[in-house]
Design an enzyme around this catalytic site. Structure first.
Site, PDB file in Angstrom:
ATOM      1  N   LYS A 116       0.813  -1.224   0.000  1.00 58.24           N
ATOM      2  CA  LYS A 116       0.000   0.000   0.000  1.00 58.24           C
ATOM      3  C   LYS A 116       0.844   1.270   0.000  1.00 58.24           C
ATOM      4  O   LYS A 116       0.407   2.308  -0.521  1.00 58.24           O
ATOM      5  CB  LYS A 116      -0.984  -0.021   1.182  1.00 58.24           C
ATOM      6  N   LYS A 158      -1.885   3.087   9.000  1.00 57.76           N
ATOM      7  CA  LYS A 158      -2.275   1.915   8.208  1.00 57.76           C
ATOM      8  C   LYS A 158      -1.068   1.029   7.931  1.00 57.76           C
ATOM      9  O   LYS A 158       0.033   1.540   7.713  1.00 57.76           O
ATOM     10  CB  LYS A 158      -2.853   2.364   6.848  1.00 57.76           C
ATOM     11  N   GLY A 165      -9.132  -2.548   4.919  1.00 53.25           N
ATOM     12  CA  GLY A 165      -9.548  -2.252   6.287  1.00 53.25           C
ATOM     13  C   GLY A 165      -8.786  -3.002   7.364  1.00 53.25           C
ATOM     14  O   GLY A 165      -9.002  -2.772   8.556  1.00 53.25           O
ATOM     15  N   GLU A 200      -1.807   8.848   7.610  1.00 50.97           N
ATOM     16  CA  GLU A 200      -2.637   9.706   6.761  1.00 50.97           C
ATOM     17  C   GLU A 200      -3.553  10.559   7.622  1.00 50.97           C
ATOM     18  O   GLU A 200      -3.913  10.169   8.730  1.00 50.97           O
ATOM     19  CB  GLU A 200      -3.561   8.845   5.863  1.00 50.97           C
ATOM     20  N   LYS A 201      -3.957  11.666   7.063  1.00 54.80           N
ATOM     21  CA  LYS A 201      -5.048  12.445   7.656  1.00 54.80           C
ATOM     22  C   LYS A 201      -6.278  11.534   7.692  1.00 54.80           C
ATOM     23  O   LYS A 201      -6.576  10.853   6.707  1.00 54.80           O
ATOM     24  CB  LYS A 201      -5.322  13.650   6.752  1.00 54.80           C
ATOM     25  N   HIS A 235     -16.213  -3.522   6.553  1.00 52.28           N
ATOM     26  CA  HIS A 235     -15.440  -3.579   5.310  1.00 52.28           C
ATOM     27  C   HIS A 235     -15.973  -4.590   4.303  1.00 52.28           C
ATOM     28  O   HIS A 235     -15.286  -4.918   3.329  1.00 52.28           O
ATOM     29  CB  HIS A 235     -13.950  -3.804   5.598  1.00 52.28           C
ATOM     30  N   LYS A 237     -18.758  -4.868   1.517  1.00 52.39           N
ATOM     31  CA  LYS A 237     -19.740  -4.066   0.790  1.00 52.39           C
ATOM     32  C   LYS A 237     -21.077  -4.782   0.784  1.00 52.39           C
ATOM     33  O   LYS A 237     -21.133  -6.016   0.716  1.00 52.39           O
ATOM     34  CB  LYS A 237     -19.262  -3.836  -0.650  1.00 52.39           C
ATOM     35  N   GLU A 275      -9.511   3.053  -5.956  1.00 58.43           N
ATOM     36  CA  GLU A 275     -10.418   3.385  -4.847  1.00 58.43           C
ATOM     37  C   GLU A 275     -10.089   4.748  -4.259  1.00 58.43           C
ATOM     38  O   GLU A 275      -8.921   5.037  -3.985  1.00 58.43           O
ATOM     39  CB  GLU A 275     -10.269   2.363  -3.713  1.00 58.43           C
ATOM     40  N   ARG A 291      -7.936  -6.476 -10.017  1.00 60.66           N
ATOM     41  CA  ARG A 291      -8.775  -7.619 -10.419  1.00 60.66           C
ATOM     42  C   ARG A 291     -10.138  -7.105 -10.877  1.00 60.66           C
ATOM     43  O   ARG A 291     -10.451  -5.928 -10.719  1.00 60.66           O
ATOM     44  CB  ARG A 291      -8.990  -8.524  -9.199  1.00 60.66           C
TER      45      ARG A 291
HETATM   46  C1  MV4 Z   1      -9.384   5.705   5.578  1.00 61.14           C
HETATM   47  C2  MV4 Z   1     -10.509   6.220   6.262  1.00 61.14           C
HETATM   48  C3  MV4 Z   1     -10.452   7.527   6.671  1.00 61.14           C
HETATM   49  N1  MV4 Z   1      -9.360   8.279   6.432  1.00 61.14           N
HETATM   50  N2  MV4 Z   1      -8.323   6.491   5.344  1.00 61.14           N
HETATM   51  C4  MV4 Z   1     -10.932   1.235   5.216  1.00 61.14           C
HETATM   52  C5  MV4 Z   1     -10.658   0.231   4.164  1.00 61.14           C
HETATM   53  C6  MV4 Z   1      -9.413   0.670   3.505  1.00 61.14           C
HETATM   54  N3  MV4 Z   1      -9.517   0.406   2.097  1.00 61.14           N
HETATM   55  C7  MV4 Z   1      -9.299   2.117   3.800  1.00 61.14           C
HETATM   56  N4  MV4 Z   1     -10.266   2.401   4.812  1.00 61.14           N
HETATM   57  C8  MV4 Z   1     -10.406   3.638   5.313  1.00 61.14           C
HETATM   58  N5  MV4 Z   1      -9.355   4.464   5.107  1.00 61.14           N
HETATM   59  C9  MV4 Z   1      -8.308   7.750   5.779  1.00 61.14           C
HETATM   60  N6  MV4 Z   1      -7.231   8.495   5.547  1.00 61.14           N
HETATM   61  C10 MV4 Z   1     -11.600   5.389   6.462  1.00 61.14           C
HETATM   62  C11 MV4 Z   1     -11.559   4.079   5.993  1.00 61.14           C
HETATM   63  C12 MV4 Z   1     -12.746   3.302   6.209  1.00 61.14           C
HETATM   64  C13 MV4 Z   1     -13.522   2.880   5.122  1.00 61.14           C
HETATM   65  C14 MV4 Z   1     -13.176   3.134   3.799  1.00 61.14           C
HETATM   66  C15 MV4 Z   1     -13.950   2.706   2.755  1.00 61.14           C
HETATM   67  C16 MV4 Z   1     -15.122   2.013   3.003  1.00 61.14           C
HETATM   68  C17 MV4 Z   1     -15.499   1.743   4.286  1.00 61.14           C
HETATM   69  C18 MV4 Z   1     -14.712   2.170   5.369  1.00 61.14           C
HETATM   70  C19 MV4 Z   1     -15.114   1.887   6.667  1.00 61.14           C
HETATM   71  C20 MV4 Z   1     -14.338   2.318   7.714  1.00 61.14           C
HETATM   72  C21 MV4 Z   1     -13.148   3.001   7.483  1.00 61.14           C
END
Ligand code: MV4
Length: 447
Positions: A116, A158, A165, A200-201, A235, A237, A275, A291
């Site tokens: 990542k 992260k 997630g 990250e913020k 996480h 969908k 994404e 994918r």
């Molecule tokens: C984040 C975020 C808020 N701020 N990054 C969760 C899955 C991963 N792909 C990234 N995720 C998140 N990253 C920052 N900087 C909140 C999430 C997140 C989230 C993102 C997408 C869909 C659902 C989510 C549920 C909780 C947290």
């Protein structure tokens, strides 16, 4: 074009790929575990090979068995579907070494996006907007504090080897930062064998919007618009739609254009999904999936393009069948993931489906690998089908969805259908007014 494709997957996605192969006149081989001898993908394929016992690691994840199945049947390409080996760079490399085409991007592109930190660095270099944060891995507490102070709290830590997630920690203030950094690093080390983390913020109320892209293998890139996947729980969908209710045509074309150019410059080949988190009119890259995705049918519904056909064409060296200017976005589509789960607790509910009746009519698509009398094995994910509804606009799509949900019958097990019947009647959902936390809050209220 390929003579014979081996499908290294099961369930609805194996059927989805089988259908594309049949339309293109390509012979099909499926692999299956002993638990899936009665599965629909085995019945519909031209040939099948049993590759091992029920646990995925011994069957659907067993690279040697799958390569052997290719050699035995003479398959010249493998479609991995989603999950399982679909984002395994080593698998892609091994197939190439055996002169078998992996229907997907190169092992190197899979590897970049699986890391990542590397993915984010690559996205930034390609001109994709990213979430403000550290430039790479952060180990030192002083450095973490300096970066956090610069971008402002709250921040999120992260794991570089995480994604989807897994391995995330939020620090609301500087007082939480040391603990968050330590816990994130030790959890990442234990879970992934790699303790690299980045900062990250933290965005508090974003939507999850992803852009469908394709590289043609000749240095060209296109986008197929976006999907809004904000409605999720833990996480996973639950409901996806295209277009996003939050975007206008100008925003779509702007972010799509940025993604298509990035894919071209990267020399990427095949299907991909970029994404983003979307908040206050801004996009922030988080990850790229290399994918085909579960929710690809909503994109197919509004563009009229078969994305699996395109994957196969590109992998065989035939390029894409469309140019960017040929891709038009018509109406609105929603996908509901029908899982064999309790509709409130999401506890898996395997067992025998005594009766299975799917809705029909204009604008309705059901992708499923199950049938009346089918016994759902307990070893795999609980997705038993997807209901995809298309309408000329979102209002018509929602009307049609409500009607389709009324027609859908799945007896003998619990499913998530009742949840969708609630959601179609909800005012926020009707207005498209939701973020990534909406569903979890809704479920907590309904307890
Ligand atoms: C984040 C975020 C808020 N701020 N990054 C969760 C899955 C991963 N792909 C990234 N995720 C998140 N990253 C920052 N900087 C909140 C999430 C997140 C989230 C993102 C997408 C869909 C659902 C989510 C549920 C909780 C947290």
């Amino acid at each position: 074009m390929f003579q014979k494709i081996l499908i290294a997957n099961r369930g609805e996605i194996a059927l989805r790929v089988l259908r594309a192969c049949k339309e293109l006149g390509i012979q099909t081989v499926v692999v299956h575990s002993t638990a899936d001898a009665d599965a629909m993908h085995v019945r519909l394929a031209d040939e099948s090979v049993c590759i091992g016992p029920p646990p995925s690691r011994d069957s659907y994840l067993n690279i040697h068995q799958i390569v052997a199945a290719c050699e035995i049947t003479g398959a010249d390409a493998v479609h991995p579907g989603y999950g399982f080996l679909s984002e395994n760079a080593k698998f892609a490399d091994i197939l190439v070494a055996h002169n078998i085409t992996f229907i997907g991007p190169s092992g190197d592109h899979i590897r970049i996006m699986g890391d990542k930190i590397e993915a984010k660095r690559t996205a930034k270099r390609l001109g994709i907007p990213v979430v403000p944060g550290s430039d790479g891995a952060v180990t030192d507490e002083k450095e973490a504090k300096r970066i956090a102070a610069e971008i402002g709290y709250p921040v999120i830590i992260k794991a570089s080897a995480g994604g989807g997630g897994r391995g995330m920690k939020v620090a609301l203030t500087e007082a939480d930062l040391d603990i968050a950094l330590q816990t994130a690093r030790s959890e990442a080390g234990a879970a992934f064998g790699d303790d690299a983390v980045y900062i990250e913020k933290y965005l508090q109320k974003p939507r999850h919007i992803e852009v469908q892209v394709f590289g043609d293998g000749f240095g060209r890139g296109v986008h197929f618009g976006e999907r809004d996947c904000s409605l999720q729980r833990r996480h996973q969908k639950v409901w996806e739609e295209a277009n996003s209710p939050a975007l206008n045509a100008e925003e779509r074309s702007r972010i799509g254009g940025i993604c298509a150019k990035a894919i071209a410059d990267l020399g990427y080949s095949g299907a991909g999904t970029i994404e983003f988190l979307y908040e206050n009119g801004e996009f922030y890259f988080i990850e790229m999936n290399t994918r085909l995705q579960v929710e690809h049918p909503v994109t197919e519904a509004i563009t009229g393009i078969d994305l699996v056909h395109e994957q196969i064409r590109v992998a065989s060296g035939g390029g894409l069948s469309v140019r960017q200017e040929d891709i038009k976005f018509n109406g609105h589509a929603i996908e509901c993931r029908i899982n064999a789960e309790d509709p409130r607790t999401f506890t898996p509910s395997p067992g025998t489906i005594t009766h299975f009746h799917t809705p029909g009519g204009l604008g309705i698509r059901v992708d499923s690998g199950v049938y009346s009398g089918y016994k759902i094995p307990p070893y795999y994910d609980s997705l038993i089908g997807k209901l995809i509804v298309h309408g000329r606009n979102r209002v018509e799509c929602m009307m049609r969805l409500r009607r389709a949900l009324d027609e859908f019958v799945v007896d003998g097990i619990k499913t998530t259908l009742p949840l969708f019947r609630d959601l179609v009647g909800n005012a926020d959902i009707a207005n498209g007014d939701y973020d990534i936390h909406w569903l979890e809050k809704y479920l907590a209220k309904e307890e």
